[in-house]
Write a protein that holds these residues in place. Structure first.
Motif, PDB file in Angstrom:
ATOM      1  N   ILE A  40       0.888  -1.164   0.000  1.00  0.00           N
ATOM      2  CA  ILE A  40       0.000   0.000   0.000  1.00  0.00           C
ATOM      3  C   ILE A  40       0.923   1.209   0.000  1.00  0.00           C
ATOM      4  O   ILE A  40       1.757   1.355   0.900  1.00  0.00           O
ATOM      5  N   TYR A  91      -3.977  -4.908  -8.623  1.00  0.00           N
ATOM      6  CA  TYR A  91      -3.153  -3.685  -8.728  1.00  0.00           C
ATOM      7  C   TYR A  91      -4.123  -2.548  -8.981  1.00  0.00           C
ATOM      8  O   TYR A  91      -4.747  -2.499 -10.036  1.00  0.00           O
ATOM      9  N   TRP A 122      -2.740   6.774  -4.774  1.00  0.00           N
ATOM     10  CA  TRP A 122      -2.588   5.614  -3.900  1.00  0.00           C
ATOM     11  C   TRP A 122      -2.512   4.367  -4.770  1.00  0.00           C
ATOM     12  O   TRP A 122      -3.330   4.182  -5.677  1.00  0.00           O
ATOM     13  N   THR A 137      -2.408   0.216  -4.519  1.00  0.00           N
ATOM     14  CA  THR A 137      -2.535  -0.964  -3.649  1.00  0.00           C
ATOM     15  C   THR A 137      -2.335  -2.195  -4.522  1.00  0.00           C
ATOM     16  O   THR A 137      -2.967  -2.315  -5.576  1.00  0.00           O
ATOM     17  N   VAL A 140      -1.458  -6.591  -4.777  1.00  0.00           N
ATOM     18  CA  VAL A 140      -1.368  -7.934  -4.182  1.00  0.00           C
ATOM     19  C   VAL A 140      -0.682  -8.832  -5.200  1.00  0.00           C
ATOM     20  O   VAL A 140      -1.068  -8.862  -6.381  1.00  0.00           O
ATOM     21  N   THR A 169       3.427   0.635   2.938  1.00  0.00           N
ATOM     22  CA  THR A 169       3.217  -0.437   3.907  1.00  0.00           C
ATOM     23  C   THR A 169       3.277  -1.781   3.189  1.00  0.00           C
ATOM     24  O   THR A 169       2.604  -1.965   2.176  1.00  0.00           O
ATOM     25  N   VAL A 170       4.104  -2.674   3.705  1.00  0.00           N
ATOM     26  CA  VAL A 170       4.116  -4.049   3.182  1.00  0.00           C
ATOM     27  C   VAL A 170       3.065  -4.838   3.947  1.00  0.00           C
ATOM     28  O   VAL A 170       2.963  -4.710   5.180  1.00  0.00           O
ATOM     29  N   THR A 171       2.239  -5.591   3.230  1.00  0.00           N
ATOM     30  CA  THR A 171       1.213  -6.373   3.928  1.00  0.00           C
ATOM     31  C   THR A 171       1.308  -7.837   3.513  1.00  0.00           C
ATOM     32  O   THR A 171       2.038  -8.201   2.580  1.00  0.00           O
ATOM     33  N   GLU A 172       0.522  -8.642   4.235  1.00  0.00           N
ATOM     34  CA  GLU A 172       0.444 -10.082   3.930  1.00  0.00           C
ATOM     35  C   GLU A 172      -1.038 -10.402   3.650  1.00  0.00           C
ATOM     36  O   GLU A 172      -1.766 -10.822   4.548  1.00  0.00           O
ATOM     37  N   PRO A 173      -1.498 -10.172   2.412  1.00  0.00           N
ATOM     38  CA  PRO A 173      -2.902 -10.441   2.109  1.00  0.00           C
ATOM     39  C   PRO A 173      -3.266 -11.899   2.408  1.00  0.00           C
ATOM     40  O   PRO A 173      -2.451 -12.802   2.167  1.00  0.00           O
TER      41      PRO A 173
END
Lengths: 97, 97
Positions: free
Chosen positions: A5, A35, A48, A50, A52, A86-90
């Motif tokens: 994100i 995306y 922004w 975002t 995955v 921000t790195v995330t873990e979907p």
């Protein structure tokens, strides 16, 4: 899965041009599950993004794709900066395919 | 399109239970183009939710869906708080359908 994100800041008046460049290269990236490019309605130069990916490796590999390299080169002159990302873990959801 | 990027904080040790509740109700929401639930890898209780809707009205209407109302009721006791959220205006990308 691997997610990002992030906020991107376009050069003044260049956001739509930047959006067009980014959207051109998003359809054929192996391992990209989502995306999304979005405007910030409250800040005229902010975008922004975002994302995955099925893995961090797929994301890394995408940065070497010719289409992505060309998009980065075209976009660079009209990017004024980046906000935090921000790195995330979907783990799941709708629209991941 | 209408988008949201938000952080949710689960009660300690309850993140996976919260994820399960949220994922149960994401598949049948009219106008939902993307809904991604992700863990924050650096913070054990944090979740990131990124959403794209065909309109703000569709998002608002989803909050009254029985399945969503039930999910909210079940999730409330194990939500410790919310971080900031960002409203966005998605313009395109991959995985929007």
């Amino acid at each position: 899965m691997y997610g990002l994100i992030g906020k991107m800041i376009a050069a003044p008046g260049k956001r739509d041009e930047l959006i067009a460049i980014m959207l051109e290269s998003v359809s054929a990236m192996p391992g990209c599950l989502s995306y999304v490019v979005a405007r910030d309605p409250a800040n005229a130069d902010w975008l922004w993004i975002t994302e995955v990916w099925d893995s961090e490796a797929s994301h890394k590999a995408s940065l070497s794709l010719p289409a992505v390299q060309q998009a980065i080169a075209r976009a660079k002159p009209i990017i004024a900066g980046f906000g935090d990302y921000t790195v995330t873990e979907p783990v799941g959801g709708h629209g991941l395919g």
